[in-house]
Scaffold this motif. Structure first.
Motif, PDB file in Angstrom:
ATOM      1  N   GLY A  20      45.390  38.863  35.346  1.00  0.00           N
ATOM      2  CA  GLY A  20      44.831  40.000  34.610  1.00  0.00           C
ATOM      3  C   GLY A  20      45.889  41.083  34.475  1.00  0.00           C
ATOM      4  N   GLU A  67      44.183  38.390  26.574  1.00  0.00           N
ATOM      5  CA  GLU A  67      44.403  39.042  25.276  1.00  0.00           C
ATOM      6  C   GLU A  67      45.873  38.936  24.857  1.00  0.00           C
ATOM      7  OE1 GLU A  67      41.970  40.316  23.595  1.00  0.00           O
ATOM      8  OE2 GLU A  67      40.562  41.427  24.874  1.00  0.00           O
ATOM      9  N   ALA A 125      42.576  32.829  32.618  1.00  0.00           N
ATOM     10  CA  ALA A 125      43.376  32.811  33.853  1.00  0.00           C
ATOM     11  C   ALA A 125      43.307  31.464  34.574  1.00  0.00           C
ATOM     12  CB  ALA A 125      42.908  33.932  34.775  1.00  0.00           C
ATOM     13  N   TYR A 142      39.454  31.789  41.005  1.00  0.00           N
ATOM     14  CA  TYR A 142      40.923  31.938  41.059  1.00  0.00           C
ATOM     15  C   TYR A 142      41.408  31.781  42.509  1.00  0.00           C
ATOM     16  CZ  TYR A 142      39.841  34.170  36.584  1.00  0.00           C
ATOM     17  OH  TYR A 142      39.347  34.431  35.342  1.00  0.00           O
ATOM     18  N   ASP A 144      38.824  39.330  35.341  1.00  0.00           N
ATOM     19  CA  ASP A 144      37.351  39.399  35.362  1.00  0.00           C
ATOM     20  C   ASP A 144      36.836  39.131  36.777  1.00  0.00           C
ATOM     21  OD1 ASP A 144      38.588  36.888  34.809  1.00  0.00           O
ATOM     22  OD2 ASP A 144      36.598  36.017  34.505  1.00  0.00           O
ATOM     23  N   GLU A 195      50.345  37.673  38.696  1.00  0.00           N
ATOM     24  CA  GLU A 195      49.340  38.707  38.441  1.00  0.00           C
ATOM     25  C   GLU A 195      48.258  38.083  37.562  1.00  0.00           C
ATOM     26  OE1 GLU A 195      50.562  42.093  36.128  1.00  0.00           O
ATOM     27  OE2 GLU A 195      48.950  43.322  36.942  1.00  0.00           O
ATOM     28  N   ALA A 207      45.526  49.872  36.244  1.00  0.00           N
ATOM     29  CA  ALA A 207      45.426  50.129  37.688  1.00  0.00           C
ATOM     30  C   ALA A 207      46.097  51.442  38.079  1.00  0.00           C
ATOM     31  CB  ALA A 207      46.049  48.977  38.460  1.00  0.00           C
ATOM     32  N   CYS A 216      40.977  50.249  32.747  1.00  0.00           N
ATOM     33  CA  CYS A 216      41.478  48.936  33.205  1.00  0.00           C
ATOM     34  C   CYS A 216      42.862  49.073  33.834  1.00  0.00           C
ATOM     35  CB  CYS A 216      41.581  47.971  32.029  1.00  0.00           C
ATOM     36  SG  CYS A 216      40.023  47.214  31.653  1.00  0.00           S
ATOM     37  N   PHE A 272      48.256  38.782  42.722  1.00  0.00           N
ATOM     38  CA  PHE A 272      47.432  39.998  42.583  1.00  0.00           C
ATOM     39  C   PHE A 272      46.266  39.636  41.678  1.00  0.00           C
ATOM     40  CE2 PHE A 272      47.185  44.337  40.321  1.00  0.00           C
ATOM     41  CZ  PHE A 272      46.264  44.825  41.233  1.00  0.00           C
TER      42      PHE A 272
END
Ligand code: SAM
Length: 543
Positions: free
Chosen positions: A118, A144, A171, A200, A193, A116, A94, A92, A189
């Motif tokens: 996520g 999370e 989000a 979004y 998901d 951002e 980047a 996950c 960014f």
């Protein structure tokens, strides 16, 4: 170019070379030849990402530690212990290169607020926060709560905690919450998901949360290649990304460029209005947005008295706005120092030693600017002195010195600069006056200074009127009491307390308070202003 192969028949990119090699491997009859070709394709593909890492600037030390911690963390255990809602994976993250890429876009666009969607462990968040100005902010949305606690110590260690706001929750709710708070972003960014991307995107676009000139950057728009080569497998993620890509491509509000960078990164920018009915107010004059109109690209600026204080701040402001800068001062070392500061931040700069009380010197200074920098578009006549004496005690020599520099010298500069600018048909002259042109500052005594600065305003008004309609504007700026070396003299320092009581804003001006105004006055955006005395004094002249 057709199908990635140029007319020469030579493949041109690593992917084209791979296609070429693998094509040959498919056609080879000899198994050992096939193996050799596949091996070379494997090496070529395998080496790409490490090579990109090797030739890019590495992340900061804290960022490297955060990346390492993210990759080494036991995500299975965190999930099994109920600390994360979902089973997270090290992939996950980047990674260094992508974080660096997003941070670079922030720097390129001069971004101040970034969203951002996520965050994961915050490696990109950190890289972005480090690239933002100190009054910038990155809002990182993350479902999370665990990630906030994971990332926070690293943000703290990097000294960017006040530039990061983690918003925990879904989000879509985070975006709605930030919108309700009136937040807008230079860059967003999208990296949460994948099935949520379209929602979004629509939220950001429909609520106008991306500022003019901003962009939405989207990760995973290739989805491991499964967007264009599904391989016959049912694939919810690739389907969602494909639908997203197609929606954006057809959205007439935006332009999009898809890059084969990592797992595919798309950059989406809002289209400039182009309908024939759109006037200058909609499109911006000459299709320049208001902040672009303040740019001084390819202009050449001369600032006198630029070796310190206000002049130095003007030189930096004009250089940052895009001008090449000639730093003139009677103190050659000081001029060299400021020119070196400018050069170190990428501004084309030159230092000139000049005594502007002499007509010949003023002419030589203008000639030198033109000779070294190719033109003279902006001239800021800022050199000046201030002596403090009661009127009855002011010696003739002090009066002469003050008027020689502040008034005659300034006029001689205007004259030499004006002759050149009138011949070229354009130019901006900005003179440093003072609020002393409008009131009698007290309790200090400075008759010569006050009178010399009042004369600067009259010179400015006269030249503004005489040269109007010939491409030149002439304006002046009147700062209040500025916190510079000039007021640190033994005579003036004890007066600071009294001044503070005279200023409605309750503080002295800093040289940085004057910087945006000088850029405006030097830019095309101020083309209808001439003979004006712009007062920047925290309200001092109001009381
Ligand atoms: C690919 S990772 C983000 C990587 C991160 N942007 C980076 O640069 O390293 C995706 C993150 O999105 C979060 N996420 C997934 N669904 C979400 C949702 N509906 N709302 C908010 N965050 C979500 C996940 O918990 C995960 O941490």
């Amino acid at each position: 170019m057709e199908n990635g192969i140029h007319k020469t028949g030579q493949p041109d990119t690593p992917v084209e070379v791979l296609v070429d090699i693998l094509g040959k491997a498919l056609q080879a009859n000899d198994p050992s030849e096939t193996r050799k070709l596949v091996e070379s394709a494997h090496k070529l593909a395998k080496g790409l990402d490490p090579y990109l890492d090797a030739i890019s600037t590495p992340p900061s030390e804290v960022c490297q530690e955060l990346i390492r911690a993210s990759l080494e963390h036991n995500w299975d255990e965190a999930y099994n212990q109920g600390k994360t809602q979902f089973l997270q994976k090290r992939e996950c993250c980047a990674g260094a290169l992508e974080g660096h890429f997003i941070a670079t876009l922030c720097k390129l666009t001069g971004a101040k607020t970034v969203l951002e969607v996520g965050m994961f462990t915050g490696t990109t968040t950190l890289a972005v926060a480090q690239a933002l100005p100190h009054d910038g902010k990155v809002y990182a949305l993350e479902i999370e709560d665990y990630m906030r606690n994971f990332a926070q110590p690293f943000f703290q260690r990097a000294g960017v905690s006040d530039r990061v706001e983690v918003v925990v929750g879904a989000a879509s709710e985070g975006i709605a919450k930030l919108a309700a708070q009136g937040k807008c972003f230079d860059l967003a960014f999208l990296d949460a998901d994948k099935t949520g991307y379209l929602g979004y995107y629509k939220q950001l676009m429909d609520l106008n949360l991306i500022l003019p000139g901003g962009a939405i950057i989207v990760d995973n728009t290739l989805m491991k290649g499964r967007t264009y080569y599904p391989g016959g497998v049912k694939d919810e993620l690739a389907d969602a990304i494909r639908e997203f890509n197609e929606f954006v491509r057809k959205d007439s509000r935006v332009d999009v460029v898809a890059l084969p960078f990592r797992d595919g990164v798309s950059i989406i920018t809002r289209r400039q209005e182009s309908s024939p009915e759109a006037d200058d107010i909609i499109t911006g004059t000459a299709h320049s947005r208001i902040l672009q109109r303040l740019k001084l690209n390819s202009k050449v600026a001369l600032i006198t008295g630029a070796g310190q204080g206000i002049g130095r701040a003007f030189a930096h402001a004009l250089g940052e706005a895009g001008a090449a800068v000639a730093v003139a001062d009677i103190n050659g070392d000081a001029a060299e120092r400021v020119a070196a500061e400018l050069a170190a931040k990428g501004v084309r700069a030159t230092a000139i030693t000049a005594d502007v009380t002499q007509a010949k010197e003023c002419q030589r200074m203008v000639d030198t600017v033109v000779e070294r920098l190719g033109a003279l578009d902006i001239a800021v006549n800022n050199a000046g002195v201030n002596f403090n004496n009661a009127a009855e005690d002011t010696p003739e020599s002090e009066w002469d010195m003050t008027f020689n520099l502040n008034t005659k010298g300034l006029f001689l500069c205007c004259q030499a600069e004006g002759r050149y600018m009138l011949a070229q048909g354009h130019g901006r002259i900005i003179n440093t006056a003072s609020m002393a042109s409008l009131l009698v500052p007290h309790p200090q005594k400075q008759i010569a200074y006050n009178a010399s600065k009042a004369a600067v305003v009259k010179i400015t008004q006269t030249l503004g009127a005489e040269w109007a309609g010939r491409g030149l504007t002439v304006n002046c700026m009147s700062p209040g009491i500025v916190n510079t070396a000039l007021i640190q003299s033994e005579a003036l320092r004890p007066l600071a307390k009294e001044w503070l009581q005279q200023i409605p804003m309750g503080r002295l001006a800093e040289v940085s308070d004057l910087q945006a105004a000088i850029v405006f006055m030097a830019s095309d955006a101020s083309s209808f202003m001439t003979g004006h005395n712009l007062v920047l004094d925290g309200g001092h002249t109001l009381w």
